[in-house]
Design an enzyme around this catalytic site. Structure first.
Site, PDB file in Angstrom:
ATOM      1  N   ASP A  72       0.819  -1.213   0.000  1.00 49.56           N
ATOM      2  CA  ASP A  72       0.000   0.000   0.000  1.00 49.56           C
ATOM      3  C   ASP A  72       0.854   1.265   0.000  1.00 49.56           C
ATOM      4  OD1 ASP A  72       0.895  -0.637   2.539  1.00 49.56           O
ATOM      5  OD2 ASP A  72      -1.090  -0.940   3.386  1.00 49.56           O
ATOM      6  N   ASP A 141      -7.677  -4.032  14.494  1.00 53.71           N
ATOM      7  CA  ASP A 141      -9.040  -4.322  14.014  1.00 53.71           C
ATOM      8  C   ASP A 141      -9.032  -5.416  12.942  1.00 53.71           C
ATOM      9  OD1 ASP A 141      -7.870  -3.016  11.895  1.00 53.71           O
ATOM     10  OD2 ASP A 141      -9.365  -1.411  11.750  1.00 53.71           O
ATOM     11  N   HIS A 143      -7.330  -5.513  10.148  1.00 51.56           N
ATOM     12  CA  HIS A 143      -7.122  -5.103   8.748  1.00 51.56           C
ATOM     13  C   HIS A 143      -5.799  -5.642   8.224  1.00 51.56           C
ATOM     14  CE1 HIS A 143      -4.947  -1.376  10.408  1.00 51.56           C
ATOM     15  NE2 HIS A 143      -4.042  -1.926   9.616  1.00 51.56           N
ATOM     16  N   GLU A 148      -9.810  -2.320   5.498  1.00 52.48           N
ATOM     17  CA  GLU A 148     -10.374  -2.105   6.821  1.00 52.48           C
ATOM     18  C   GLU A 148     -11.652  -2.933   7.001  1.00 52.48           C
ATOM     19  OE1 GLU A 148      -8.819   2.099   8.006  1.00 52.48           O
ATOM     20  OE2 GLU A 148     -10.310   2.264   6.435  1.00 52.48           O
TER      21      GLU A 148
END
Ligand code: F6R
Length: 270
Positions: A72, A141, A143, A148
């Site tokens: 990313d 979380d 991800h 996400e």
């Protein structure tokens, strides 16, 4: 899925680097035969990068015939910005090894057409023959890359608008000023990583323990995108003891009982 449980973050870094060394050595890359590696940024893989650089300096590992694809990059951040993933990869890894910069691909978050840039990246992966080993990290979380909670589990490389929680978590890297955190990022999709022949996910710290439990002990769920790798034929999760705190004792004992087998994965046969 294999779960490798190690004592601490530094043992995770060593094990992961040894696994990369094993895989590249076993593949025996050469002209016209590149090993294709997917790479993450973040705090978790730093120790692994340091160890890989050490292997390179000791003459045990060359990246001359290795092609890399990063997960990313932020949109609109200059490459030379210390928080850009270009900057991170160059300073933490690429500049210390013999990789050809033409073979180390990081998404261009400043491309005039971001959608075209995402397609170009997917095409490049295809042209390279797919990824042999994708290494990833996860957030608390669950991800993976910037996928996400709620991201499609078959997603491809695309532009993502970052959630408030992500901006809030990342503001510490931007002088605690949320307005300076890029609002968008380019990211590989869960499907892009799922297509790799092998996937290794590094998970350290108690703050990731709920995500690890969701990924290992519960069902595949887009609210914990890393759980998608339950359906990958060759996925390894490499974690430290702290990250296992939300797992059942039975789960931990089961995977620990397989460590003799797991450690065979990092043996280099000559
Ligand atoms: C990195 C990435 C993210 C990170 C994750 C964990 O390219 O895409 O999934 O791996 O946010 O970050 P750290 O390792 O800093 O906790």
């Amino acid at each position: 899925m294999r779960l490798i449980i190690l004592d601490d973050a530094s043992t995770v870094a060593d094990w992961a680097a040894q696994f990369v060394l094993q895989r590249i050595t076993q593949f025996a890359p050469g002209p016209g035969r590149h090993f294709v590696l997917g790479l993450p940024t973040g705090g978790t893989p730093l120790g692994m990068y340091r160890k890989l650089v050490q292997f390179h300096k000791e003459g045990r590992l060359s990246f001359k015939y290795v092609t890399t694809f990063n997960m990313d990059e932020y949109v609109g951040l200059p490459r030379e910005h210390p928080e850009s993933y270009h900057y991170y990869m160059w300073n933490e890894f690429f500049k210390h090894v013999d990789i050809d910069p033409n073979n180390s691909h990081v998404l261009d978050g400043n491309a005039p057409d971001l959608v075209a840039e995402c397609h170009r990246f997917e095409d490049l992966i295809q042209k390279a023959g797919g990824v042999h080993l994708f290494i990833g990290g996860i957030g608390p979380d669950g991800h993976i890359a910037f996928n996400e909670p709620g991201s499609s589990l078959v997603s491809r490389t695309r532009v993502k608008t970052l959630a408030y929680d992500t901006l809030d978590a990342n503001k510490r890297f931007f002088g605690n000023d949320m307005s300076k955190v890029p609002r968008q990022a380019l990211t590989v999709g869960v499907g892009t990583v799922m297509d790799a022949k092998e996937v290794m996910i590094l998970i350290t710290g108690v703050h990731k323990s709920l995500a690890l439990a969701k990924a290992v002990e519960e069902g595949v769920n887009h609210m914990w995108t890393v759980s998608a790798f339950q359906q990958h034929p060759q996925a390894l999760f490499v974690c430290d003891e702290d990250a296992t705190l939300e797992l059942r004792v039975k789960t931990v004992k089961y995977f620990k009982s397989l460590m003799v087998e797991h450690n065979k994965l990092i043996e280099i046969k000559r």
